[in-house]
Structures are given as structure tokens and as C-alpha cells.
Design a protein around this motif. Structure first.
Motif, PDB file in Angstrom:
ATOM      1  N   TYR A 197     -10.146 -11.075   2.662  1.00  0.00           N
ATOM      2  CA  TYR A 197     -10.832 -12.353   2.487  1.00  0.00           C
ATOM      3  C   TYR A 197     -10.201 -13.439   3.345  1.00  0.00           C
ATOM      4  O   TYR A 197     -10.899 -14.217   4.013  1.00  0.00           O
ATOM      5  N   ILE A 204      -8.033  -6.680  -0.921  1.00  0.00           N
ATOM      6  CA  ILE A 204      -9.223  -7.543  -0.899  1.00  0.00           C
ATOM      7  C   ILE A 204      -8.867  -9.002  -0.599  1.00  0.00           C
ATOM      8  O   ILE A 204      -9.521  -9.637   0.236  1.00  0.00           O
ATOM      9  N   PRO A 205      -7.844  -9.600  -1.255  1.00  0.00           N
ATOM     10  CA  PRO A 205      -7.484 -10.976  -0.859  1.00  0.00           C
ATOM     11  C   PRO A 205      -7.060 -11.083   0.604  1.00  0.00           C
ATOM     12  O   PRO A 205      -7.357 -12.082   1.266  1.00  0.00           O
ATOM     13  N   TYR A 206      -6.371 -10.046   1.099  1.00  0.00           N
ATOM     14  CA  TYR A 206      -5.965 -10.052   2.504  1.00  0.00           C
ATOM     15  C   TYR A 206      -7.189 -10.052   3.421  1.00  0.00           C
ATOM     16  O   TYR A 206      -7.254 -10.827   4.388  1.00  0.00           O
ATOM     17  N   ALA A 258      -6.711  -2.295  -4.379  1.00  0.00           N
ATOM     18  CA  ALA A 258      -7.791  -3.237  -4.087  1.00  0.00           C
ATOM     19  C   ALA A 258      -7.360  -4.674  -4.360  1.00  0.00           C
ATOM     20  O   ALA A 258      -7.738  -5.601  -3.624  1.00  0.00           O
ATOM     21  N   ALA A 259      -6.549  -4.869  -5.415  1.00  0.00           N
ATOM     22  CA  ALA A 259      -6.067  -6.215  -5.729  1.00  0.00           C
ATOM     23  C   ALA A 259      -5.160  -6.765  -4.638  1.00  0.00           C
ATOM     24  O   ALA A 259      -5.007  -7.983  -4.502  1.00  0.00           O
ATOM     25  N   VAL A 260      -4.559  -5.877  -3.847  1.00  0.00           N
ATOM     26  CA  VAL A 260      -3.707  -6.311  -2.740  1.00  0.00           C
ATOM     27  C   VAL A 260      -4.515  -6.506  -1.472  1.00  0.00           C
ATOM     28  O   VAL A 260      -4.355  -7.504  -0.749  1.00  0.00           O
ATOM     29  N   HIS A 319       0.830  -1.204   0.000  1.00  0.00           N
ATOM     30  CA  HIS A 319       0.000   0.000   0.000  1.00  0.00           C
ATOM     31  C   HIS A 319       0.869   1.260   0.000  1.00  0.00           C
ATOM     32  O   HIS A 319       0.602   2.227  -0.740  1.00  0.00           O
ATOM     33  N   ALA A 337      -7.427   0.382  -8.183  1.00  0.00           N
ATOM     34  CA  ALA A 337      -7.617  -1.024  -8.548  1.00  0.00           C
ATOM     35  C   ALA A 337      -6.427  -1.876  -8.103  1.00  0.00           C
ATOM     36  O   ALA A 337      -6.608  -3.010  -7.633  1.00  0.00           O
ATOM     37  N   ILE A 338      -5.208  -1.325  -8.213  1.00  0.00           N
ATOM     38  CA  ILE A 338      -4.024  -2.076  -7.779  1.00  0.00           C
ATOM     39  C   ILE A 338      -4.053  -2.287  -6.271  1.00  0.00           C
ATOM     40  O   ILE A 338      -3.771  -3.388  -5.768  1.00  0.00           O
TER      41      ILE A 338
END
Length: 315
Positions: free
Chosen positions: A307, A303-305, A299-301, A246, A296-297
Motif C-alpha cells: 500500500y 499488504i501495508p508495504y 499478509a499483515a506485513v 517474511h 494472515a501474519i
């Protein structure tokens, strides 16, 4: 009780009488809704100034806004112009170099420092604040200090040459090929102590009985850390990776203070690209489109975290 004490106690008694009793309907309602009343202003401010402006930026990326916002929807024209801009690809390339080295070195160095301090060395209370001190500085201060230190005219190169090593050169900050690595150096210097603190907290939370059992079984220190300690630090690794990623994606002030994005566009990052196109080149729609890609980049980092965190809590 004296007359003076009685007179002083009267306002307190009246105030207590005016307060709703804890067992009264008003008191019960206040106890039930007090957290919501306290948090509501903050939630409203976050909703407006964070998520509201995120939506506003996304909408602007589908307009022809330049120096001022224009709200006529024109589709993906700004996004197409963004991805046809060579500087944008250079910014993404620099982000890949800076981000990968920044994350890997900070994780490795932070873990190494944490393991050293975890050995109960003498002066531990002195070393921890020394390593953590750079994180207390702003990135502007860090960038400015390293700009002076790396300047070939009066920094490290000039000092070493004045000591007699006239052939010594360290002019990375003025080299188009090496300047991005000076940003990595400054970033690692500032954040590695913070990562060390995260790993040290994880190391101190490991059960000592497991370590003693491994020692009794004859396991070497290397195998103990490789097979027992480091696997248990997986949540710390994941959290540190998300924080570092981030910070790398939104890095702006460090680059501006250290290199200004130069020489040329050698240290251009998406954040500096977004600022220059929005406020310097008066291409607000393109700047908004680059901000959407950065979102978007990130969020791609993240959101999986999130989850994985929610999945672990449910299990």
C-alpha cells in the motif's frame, strides 16, 4: 560467391521467406502479443501451484482432514482445536522472540557493516563477498554447521575447555530456555550480509553534495548520519524489514537442521508446528489451519508495504 556458399545460403533464405514480415499483419500481431505468449505459461503455473493451493489449504482448514484430505465442510472446528493446543502458543511465543531479535539485530548489524564498508576502506572488494557468502548457503547447511559448532560435546565449549578454560560453558543449544537464541544467532549470521548489501546500495545512492554541505556547516559524522543519511534510507529499512519478517515467519529448514524443534518444543515455530501436525501427527486440518494463520501474519506485513509503495508511486 562460390557454389558451396550459395548452397549453404539457400536454407537461410527459405527460412527468412517463411518468417512473417515485421510490417505484415502476422508480424504486427506477433510483436503485440509476444510478451503475453511468453508470460502466460508462467502465470498459469503460478495461479495453479501457488494461489490454487493456497485456496485448497484454506478450504482444508474447514474440514476434518487427517492423514488424507476430507472435503466435507465442518466449519471452524480445526481452528478451534488449533487455538486450544498448547504447542501452538509456544510456537507463537518463539516466533515473537525469534522474529523480533532476528529483525532488529539484522537491521542494526547490516547498517553498521554497510557504514563501515562505505568509508572506502582498503580491501572493500574482499570484505563484501566475505559478508555476503553465508547468504549463498542454504539454511540446511547453516543449521547443520551451527549445530556442530554449538554442540557441547565437540563444538565451541569442548574446544575452549581443551585449551585450558575448563569452567567455560556454552550449552544454549541443549537448554530449553536458551535454545531459541541459538536459532537467532544462526539466522543473523546468514542474513546480516544480505541486509548489509541492501544498505550499502542505499548509501551509495545518497547525494555527496549534501554530505559535503553538512561537513562545511560543521556537522559531526554522528549527526550527519543521524539527520541526513539514515532518514534517506527509510525505503531500504522498510524493504529489509519486509524481507526479514517474511523469512522469520516461514522459517523451517534452519530450525529443523539446528535443533529439530527441541529440546522438547523449546524452538517450535509455526512452520515446524504445521509440518509436524500435517505429516507426523496426521492432523491435516489443524496443520492447514496453522498455515492459514501464517498466511494472515505474512499478509499483515506485506499488504501495508504494498500500500505504501503504490501510494508513493501515485504521489
Amino acid at each position: 560467391m562460390s557454389v558451396e556458399q550459395t548452397v549453404e545460403a539457400v536454407p537461410q533464405v527459405l527460412a527468412a521467406r517463411n518468417q512473417p514480415r515485421p510490417d505484415s499483419p502476422a508480424g504486427l500481431w506477433l510483436q503485440r502479443h509476444l510478451p503475453n505468449l511468453v508470460l502466460t505459461p508462467s502465470l498459469l503455473a503460478i495461479g495453479l501451484f501457488v494461489y490454487g493451493f493456497i485456496l485448497w489449504t484454506i478450504y482444508l482448514s474447514f474440514t476434518r482432514s487427517k492423514i488424507l484430505p476430507v472435503y466435507a465442510f465442518v466449519g471452524t472446528e480445526a481452528h478451534q482445536r488449533l487455538w486450544s493446543t498448547p504447542n501452538w502458543y509456544k510456537a507463537l511465543e518463539n516466533l515473537a522472540i525469534f522474529g523480533s531479535l532476528y529483525i532488529i539485530i539484522c537491521l542494526a548489524l547490516g547498517l553498521f557493516l554497510a557504514i563501515l564498508i562505505d568509508q572506502k576502506i582498503r580491501g572493500e572488494g574482499l570484505f563484501r563477498p566475505i559478508f555476503l557468502y553465508p547468504m549463498a548457503l542454504s539454511f540446511i547447511v547453516t543449521g547443520t554447521a551451527w549445530k556442530w559448532f554449538l554442540n557441547p560435546g565437540y563444538g565451541l565449549q569442548k574446544t575452549v575447555q581443551d585449551w585450558g578454560w575448563t569452567s567455560f560453558t556454552f550449552d544454549w543449544i541443549s537448554s530449553t530456555d536458551m535454545a531459541i537464541y541459538t536459532v537467532v544467532i544462526a539466522g543473523v549470521w546468514q542474513v546480516s550480509g544480505f541486509v548489509m548489501a541492501m544498505f550499502l546500495a542505499g548509501l551509495r545512492g545518497i547525494d555527496n553534495d549534501m554530505l559535503r554541505a553538512a561537513q562545511i556547516d560543521g556537522a559531526s559524522a554522528f549527526n550527519t548520519y543521524r539527520r541526513i543519511v539514515i532518514p534517506q534510507l527509510r525505503p531500504i529499512f522498510l524493504s529489509a524489514f519486509v524481507v526479514l519478517a517474511h523469512m522469520a515467519i516461514k522459517s523451517y529448514d534452519l530450525v529443523v537442521a539446528l535443533t529439530g524443534g527441541g529440546p522438547g518444543n523449546a524452538t517450535e515455530l509455526p512452520a515446524t508446528f504445521m509440518y509436524s501436525y500435517t505429516f507426523t501427527r496426521n492432523q491435516m486440518a489443524i496443520g492447514a489451519a496453522s498455515a492459514v494463520v501464517m498466511l494472515a501474519i505474512i499478509a499483515a506485513v506485506i499488504i501495508p508495504y504494498l500500500y505504501l509503495e503504490l501510494k508513493e508511486k501515485k504521489s
